[in-house]
Write a protein that holds these residues in place. Structure first.
Motif, PDB file in Angstrom:
ATOM      1  N   LEU A   1      43.946  34.976  41.720  1.00 15.29           N
ATOM      2  CA  LEU A   1      44.759  35.328  40.564  1.00 15.29           C
ATOM      3  C   LEU A   1      44.201  36.465  39.708  1.00 15.29           C
ATOM      4  O   LEU A   1      44.966  37.235  39.154  1.00 15.29           O
ATOM      5  CB  LEU A   1      44.983  34.083  39.685  1.00 15.29           C
ATOM      6  N   PRO A   2      42.878  36.611  39.555  1.00 10.99           N
ATOM      7  CA  PRO A   2      42.366  37.665  38.669  1.00 10.99           C
ATOM      8  C   PRO A   2      42.540  39.083  39.197  1.00 10.99           C
ATOM      9  O   PRO A   2      42.181  40.034  38.520  1.00 10.99           O
ATOM     10  CB  PRO A   2      40.860  37.338  38.559  1.00 10.99           C
ATOM     11  N   VAL A   3      43.099  39.261  40.388  1.00 18.64           N
ATOM     12  CA  VAL A   3      43.080  40.565  41.056  1.00 18.64           C
ATOM     13  C   VAL A   3      43.625  41.698  40.188  1.00 18.64           C
ATOM     14  O   VAL A   3      43.105  42.811  40.241  1.00 18.64           O
ATOM     15  CB  VAL A   3      43.831  40.490  42.408  1.00 18.64           C
ATOM     16  N   ALA A   4      44.649  41.443  39.372  1.00 17.57           N
ATOM     17  CA  ALA A   4      45.265  42.521  38.601  1.00 17.57           C
ATOM     18  C   ALA A   4      44.956  42.441  37.105  1.00 17.57           C
ATOM     19  O   ALA A   4      45.535  43.167  36.309  1.00 17.57           O
ATOM     20  CB  ALA A   4      46.786  42.494  38.803  1.00 17.57           C
TER      21      ALA A   4
ATOM     22  N   ASN B   1      42.633  42.504  33.505  1.00 15.18           N
ATOM     23  CA  ASN B   1      41.505  43.218  32.903  1.00 15.18           C
ATOM     24  C   ASN B   1      40.430  42.220  32.475  1.00 15.18           C
ATOM     25  O   ASN B   1      40.605  41.005  32.610  1.00 15.18           O
ATOM     26  CB  ASN B   1      41.966  44.092  31.731  1.00 15.18           C
ATOM     27  N   LYS B   2      39.330  42.723  31.950  1.00 16.71           N
ATOM     28  CA  LYS B   2      38.175  41.876  31.644  1.00 16.71           C
ATOM     29  C   LYS B   2      38.530  40.767  30.644  1.00 16.71           C
ATOM     30  O   LYS B   2      38.166  39.603  30.834  1.00 16.71           O
ATOM     31  CB  LYS B   2      37.033  42.735  31.083  1.00 16.71           C
ATOM     32  N   THR B   3      39.270  41.104  29.588  1.00 16.75           N
ATOM     33  CA  THR B   3      39.640  40.117  28.568  1.00 16.75           C
ATOM     34  C   THR B   3      40.546  39.037  29.159  1.00 16.75           C
ATOM     35  O   THR B   3      40.379  37.842  28.894  1.00 16.75           O
ATOM     36  CB  THR B   3      40.359  40.800  27.392  1.00 16.75           C
ATOM     37  N   GLU B   4      41.502  39.457  29.988  1.00 10.22           N
ATOM     38  CA  GLU B   4      42.420  38.514  30.613  1.00 10.22           C
ATOM     39  C   GLU B   4      41.705  37.595  31.593  1.00 10.22           C
ATOM     40  O   GLU B   4      41.991  36.394  31.657  1.00 10.22           O
ATOM     41  CB  GLU B   4      43.545  39.287  31.312  1.00 10.22           C
ATOM     42  N   ILE B   5      40.757  38.167  32.335  1.00 13.20           N
ATOM     43  CA  ILE B   5      39.974  37.350  33.268  1.00 13.20           C
ATOM     44  C   ILE B   5      39.167  36.302  32.517  1.00 13.20           C
ATOM     45  O   ILE B   5      39.075  35.145  32.934  1.00 13.20           O
ATOM     46  CB  ILE B   5      39.044  38.233  34.126  1.00 13.20           C
ATOM     47  N   GLU B   6      38.583  36.696  31.393  1.00 12.40           N
ATOM     48  CA  GLU B   6      37.792  35.752  30.590  1.00 12.40           C
ATOM     49  C   GLU B   6      38.676  34.627  30.063  1.00 12.40           C
ATOM     50  O   GLU B   6      38.266  33.457  30.013  1.00 12.40           O
ATOM     51  CB  GLU B   6      37.110  36.490  29.438  1.00 12.40           C
ATOM     52  N   SER B   7      39.915  34.953  29.665  1.00 14.06           N
ATOM     53  CA  SER B   7      40.848  33.919  29.190  1.00 14.06           C
ATOM     54  C   SER B   7      41.201  32.960  30.312  1.00 14.06           C
ATOM     55  O   SER B   7      41.271  31.745  30.109  1.00 14.06           O
ATOM     56  CB  SER B   7      42.126  34.576  28.640  1.00 14.06           C
ATOM     57  N   LEU B   8      41.423  33.500  31.503  1.00 14.01           N
ATOM     58  CA  LEU B   8      41.719  32.655  32.663  1.00 14.01           C
ATOM     59  C   LEU B   8      40.516  31.793  33.011  1.00 14.01           C
ATOM     60  O   LEU B   8      40.647  30.598  33.305  1.00 14.01           O
ATOM     61  CB  LEU B   8      42.108  33.534  33.851  1.00 14.01           C
ATOM     62  N   ASP B   9      39.343  32.390  32.935  1.00 17.31           N
ATOM     63  CA  ASP B   9      38.109  31.689  33.274  1.00 17.31           C
ATOM     64  C   ASP B   9      37.910  30.453  32.386  1.00 17.31           C
ATOM     65  O   ASP B   9      37.384  29.430  32.830  1.00 17.31           O
ATOM     66  CB  ASP B   9      36.929  32.649  33.102  1.00 17.31           C
ATOM     67  N   ASP B  10      38.350  30.560  31.135  1.00 17.88           N
ATOM     68  CA  ASP B  10      38.147  29.472  30.175  1.00 17.88           C
ATOM     69  C   ASP B  10      38.927  28.212  30.531  1.00 17.88           C
ATOM     70  O   ASP B  10      38.548  27.111  30.129  1.00 17.88           O
ATOM     71  CB  ASP B  10      38.543  29.932  28.764  1.00 17.88           C
TER      72      ASP B  10
END
Length: 244
Positions: free
Chosen positions: A21-24, A26-35
């Motif tokens: 899912l993180p493929v597209a 940005n860094k902030t969005e990935i961090e939100s998903l990671d949480d």
């Protein structure tokens, strides 16, 4: 508080994030998903991740290892409907009925990341790239089922197994593994079950492909020795289908 074992496991340092899912994002969005992601304890061979009738609460991203999904027919016989490798998302078939439709079981030691769907859905409204990626995964799964139906309905035993090996090779290459040599985590019986072939047919065809110099087989280790011959056979399959 996060489990200490999870500290080093993040989307940012996952070697399969380019398939997931993180493929597209940005860094902030990935961090939100990671949480929101929960890293599950390892599944060991034969452990089940979900069962039919289980309430749908999450999607699962395969982080390592491999799994199979299957259903049981009226006689209790197993029918395999898919194999899952790192980067794959499991659970889309549960969306409509809000419950899982099949068993998913580990073929070997495997790890998955759990993505709570309700939270993920809210995030997808905020992050349009995430929603697009979810739709892309669902579309790919539908296409895979269509391809499988065509394979089972229109292809010979030889064509089914050739397609399966070529498809595995491609999937391993996408994950940064060797596309020329790979271990099968599934048994020949499981391959036959998936392709609608007997285990005897699978063994006979593997022996024939080896004699033809296309592959070498050593236990569960498959080495593709002649991609040109494999591609030629697959191309002839495509031509035949167009002619039909």
């Amino acid at each position: 508080m996060a489990n200490q074992d999870n500290f080093s496991i993040h989307c940012q340092n996952c070697s399969f994030s380019h398939l997931c899912l993180p493929v597209a994002l940005n860094k902030t969005e990935i961090e939100s998903l990671d949480d929101i992601i929960e890293r599950k304890k390892p599944l060991h061979k034969h452990d089940k991740l979900v069962r039919p009738g289980d309430a749908f609460r999450s999607l699962y991203a395969v982080r390592s290892g491999s799994l199979k999904s299957f259903v049981n027919n009226q006689d209790g016989e197993e029918q395999i409907v898919g194999f899952h490798f790192p980067g794959d998302i499991i659970g889309f078939d549960a969306l409509r009925e809000s419950q899982h439709q099949s068993f998913t079981q580990a073929l070997e030691t495997a790890m998955v990341c759990e993505l709570p769907y309700e939270t993920l859905d809210k995030m997808a409204i905020q992050f349009h790239k995430l929603r697009h990626q979810l739709m892309s995964f669902m579309s790919a799964e539908i296409k895979q089922h269509h391809d499988m139906m065509m394979l089972l309905n229109k292809r010979t035993a030889e064509e089914r197994l050739l397609y399966f090996l070529a498809h595995l090779s491609k999937r391993f290459e996408e994950r940064g593994f060797s596309h020329r040599q790979f271990n099968l985590s599934m048994t020949r019986n499981e391959i036959g079950n998936y392709l609608g072939l007997t285990v005897e047919t699978i063994s006979r065809l593997l022996t024939r492909f080896q004699k033809e110099g296309i592959i070498e087989v050593e236990g569960k280790l498959i080495s593709i020795m002649n991609f040109a011959a494999l591609d030629n056979k697959l191309q002839s399959m495509t031509i035949s289908s167009h002619c039909g």
